[in-house]
Motif scaffolding. Structure first.
Motif, PDB file in Angstrom:
ATOM      1  N   THR A  16      41.066  56.895  41.633  1.00  0.00           N
ATOM      2  CA  THR A  16      40.276  55.694  41.362  1.00  0.00           C
ATOM      3  C   THR A  16      41.003  54.436  41.823  1.00  0.00           C
ATOM      4  N   GLN A  17      42.309  54.377  41.604  1.00  0.00           N
ATOM      5  CA  GLN A  17      43.080  53.195  42.017  1.00  0.00           C
ATOM      6  C   GLN A  17      43.107  53.050  43.535  1.00  0.00           C
ATOM      7  N   GLU A  18      43.295  54.161  44.235  1.00  0.00           N
ATOM      8  CA  GLU A  18      43.311  54.109  45.703  1.00  0.00           C
ATOM      9  C   GLU A  18      41.934  53.728  46.239  1.00  0.00           C
ATOM     10  N   LEU A  19      40.878  54.305  45.633  1.00  0.00           N
ATOM     11  CA  LEU A  19      39.517  53.978  46.060  1.00  0.00           C
ATOM     12  C   LEU A  19      39.221  52.510  45.800  1.00  0.00           C
ATOM     13  N   ARG A  20      39.698  51.999  44.666  1.00  0.00           N
ATOM     14  CA  ARG A  20      39.480  50.589  44.353  1.00  0.00           C
ATOM     15  C   ARG A  20      40.123  49.693  45.411  1.00  0.00           C
ATOM     16  N   ALA A  21      41.316  50.055  45.864  1.00  0.00           N
ATOM     17  CA  ALA A  21      41.999  49.264  46.900  1.00  0.00           C
ATOM     18  C   ALA A  21      41.218  49.311  48.207  1.00  0.00           C
ATOM     19  N   GLN A  22      40.696  50.479  48.564  1.00  0.00           N
ATOM     20  CA  GLN A  22      39.934  50.612  49.806  1.00  0.00           C
ATOM     21  C   GLN A  22      38.616  49.851  49.730  1.00  0.00           C
ATOM     22  N   VAL A  23      37.948  49.931  48.585  1.00  0.00           N
ATOM     23  CA  VAL A  23      36.668  49.231  48.423  1.00  0.00           C
ATOM     24  C   VAL A  23      36.895  47.725  48.423  1.00  0.00           C
ATOM     25  N   ALA A  24      38.005  47.274  47.828  1.00  0.00           N
ATOM     26  CA  ALA A  24      38.313  45.841  47.850  1.00  0.00           C
ATOM     27  C   ALA A  24      38.505  45.365  49.290  1.00  0.00           C
ATOM     28  N   LYS A  25      39.165  46.172  50.123  1.00  0.00           N
ATOM     29  CA  LYS A  25      39.323  45.816  51.544  1.00  0.00           C
ATOM     30  C   LYS A  25      37.963  45.806  52.244  1.00  0.00           C
ATOM     31  N   LEU A  26      37.133  46.791  51.919  1.00  0.00           N
ATOM     32  CA  LEU A  26      35.810  46.891  52.540  1.00  0.00           C
ATOM     33  C   LEU A  26      34.938  45.702  52.155  1.00  0.00           C
ATOM     34  N   GLY A  57      33.725  47.094  38.527  1.00  0.00           N
ATOM     35  CA  GLY A  57      35.070  46.739  38.081  1.00  0.00           C
ATOM     36  C   GLY A  57      35.619  45.537  38.823  1.00  0.00           C
ATOM     37  N   LEU A  58      35.353  45.464  40.127  1.00  0.00           N
ATOM     38  CA  LEU A  58      35.807  44.311  40.905  1.00  0.00           C
ATOM     39  C   LEU A  58      35.115  43.031  40.444  1.00  0.00           C
ATOM     40  N   ALA A  59      33.823  43.136  40.126  1.00  0.00           N
ATOM     41  CA  ALA A  59      33.098  41.959  39.645  1.00  0.00           C
ATOM     42  C   ALA A  59      33.651  41.501  38.299  1.00  0.00           C
ATOM     43  N   ALA A  60      33.989  42.448  37.438  1.00  0.00           N
ATOM     44  CA  ALA A  60      34.542  42.093  36.132  1.00  0.00           C
ATOM     45  C   ALA A  60      35.929  41.470  36.278  1.00  0.00           C
ATOM     46  N   SER A  61      36.738  41.981  37.195  1.00  0.00           N
ATOM     47  CA  SER A  61      38.084  41.427  37.372  1.00  0.00           C
ATOM     48  C   SER A  61      38.035  40.057  38.053  1.00  0.00           C
ATOM     49  N   ALA A  62      36.988  39.772  38.803  1.00  0.00           N
ATOM     50  CA  ALA A  62      36.863  38.469  39.464  1.00  0.00           C
ATOM     51  C   ALA A  62      36.381  37.396  38.502  1.00  0.00           C
ATOM     52  N   ALA A  63      35.832  37.802  37.369  1.00  0.00           N
ATOM     53  CA  ALA A  63      35.298  36.836  36.396  1.00  0.00           C
ATOM     54  C   ALA A  63      36.410  35.920  35.903  1.00  0.00           C
ATOM     55  N   GLY A  64      36.146  34.642  35.953  1.00  0.00           N
ATOM     56  CA  GLY A  64      37.100  33.657  35.466  1.00  0.00           C
ATOM     57  C   GLY A  64      38.096  33.176  36.509  1.00  0.00           C
ATOM     58  N   SER A  65      38.120  33.801  37.677  1.00  0.00           N
ATOM     59  CA  SER A  65      39.057  33.355  38.707  1.00  0.00           C
ATOM     60  C   SER A  65      38.434  32.210  39.504  1.00  0.00           C
ATOM     61  N   LYS A  66      39.258  31.532  40.279  1.00  0.00           N
ATOM     62  CA  LYS A  66      38.731  30.408  41.058  1.00  0.00           C
ATOM     63  C   LYS A  66      37.830  30.884  42.199  1.00  0.00           C
ATOM     64  N   ASP A  67      37.985  32.146  42.603  1.00  0.00           N
ATOM     65  CA  ASP A  67      37.171  32.702  43.686  1.00  0.00           C
ATOM     66  C   ASP A  67      36.021  33.551  43.163  1.00  0.00           C
ATOM     67  N   GLU A  68      35.641  33.371  41.914  1.00  0.00           N
ATOM     68  CA  GLU A  68      34.626  34.217  41.302  1.00  0.00           C
ATOM     69  C   GLU A  68      33.305  34.180  42.057  1.00  0.00           C
ATOM     70  N   ALA A  69      32.839  33.007  42.417  1.00  0.00           N
ATOM     71  CA  ALA A  69      31.534  32.884  43.090  1.00  0.00           C
ATOM     72  C   ALA A  69      31.549  33.594  44.436  1.00  0.00           C
ATOM     73  N   MET A  70      32.621  33.392  45.196  1.00  0.00           N
ATOM     74  CA  MET A  70      32.727  34.027  46.516  1.00  0.00           C
ATOM     75  C   MET A  70      32.792  35.552  46.362  1.00  0.00           C
ATOM     76  N   GLN A  71      33.604  36.030  45.418  1.00  0.00           N
ATOM     77  CA  GLN A  71      33.742  37.464  45.210  1.00  0.00           C
ATOM     78  C   GLN A  71      32.409  38.087  44.794  1.00  0.00           C
TER      79      GLN A  71
END
Length: 138
Positions: A16-26, A57-71
């Motif tokens: 799951t961690q490796e897939l998360r890294a690949q999906v984040a790059k994608l 999970g990526l959307a939840a981790s982006a919540a509250g960051s300065k790049d939330e809207a872009m993410q």
């Protein structure tokens, strides 16, 4: 690991961690929905389901960051790319077919008979009209 159609074939075996890294790059690559990578992903229904979970999970981790809207925009584009279906081949109208008349019937029949067969018109589903609710002012 690079992002490409051949690399996607190995994604179902990733943790799951490796897939998360690949999906984040994608997601950050912002590839169009008809790109070969997305087509390779859509060929694996189980992988599509895992990627949807990773995107949440990526959307939840982006919540509250300065790049939330872009993410969130990038993640929604990735979700749309997962939903893209290949369009059905377009049927074109058939041209008239010239049928040959047997030699015995040449005297009484014209030289050629044209067949103007019309294809059935494709039926489209009715458009969905959203329900609107109105409240009285209080």
């Amino acid at each position: 690991m690079a992002i490409g159609p051949s690399a996607v074939e190995r994604w179902p075996e990733l943790s799951t961690q490796e897939l998360r890294a690949q999906v984040a790059k994608l997601v950050s690559a912002r590839l169009p929905g008809d790109h070969a990578v997305w087509q390779a992903v859509r060929r694996h229904p189980a992988l599509v389901a895992r990627i949807r979970g990773v995107l949440s999970g990526l959307a939840a981790s982006a919540a509250g960051s300065k790049d939330e809207a872009m993410q969130k925009v990038w993640i929604s584009k990735a979700r749309q790319a997962l939903d893209v279906t290949t369009p059905a081949p377009v049927r074109t109208a058939r041209k008239p077919v010239a049928k040959e008349v047997p030699a015995a019937a040449e005297d009484e029949a014209p030289d050629r008979v044209l067949d103007f067969a019309q294809p059935e018109p494709q039926k489209q589903p009715p458009k969905v009209i959203p329900t609107m609710l109105f409240q009285e002012p209080s």
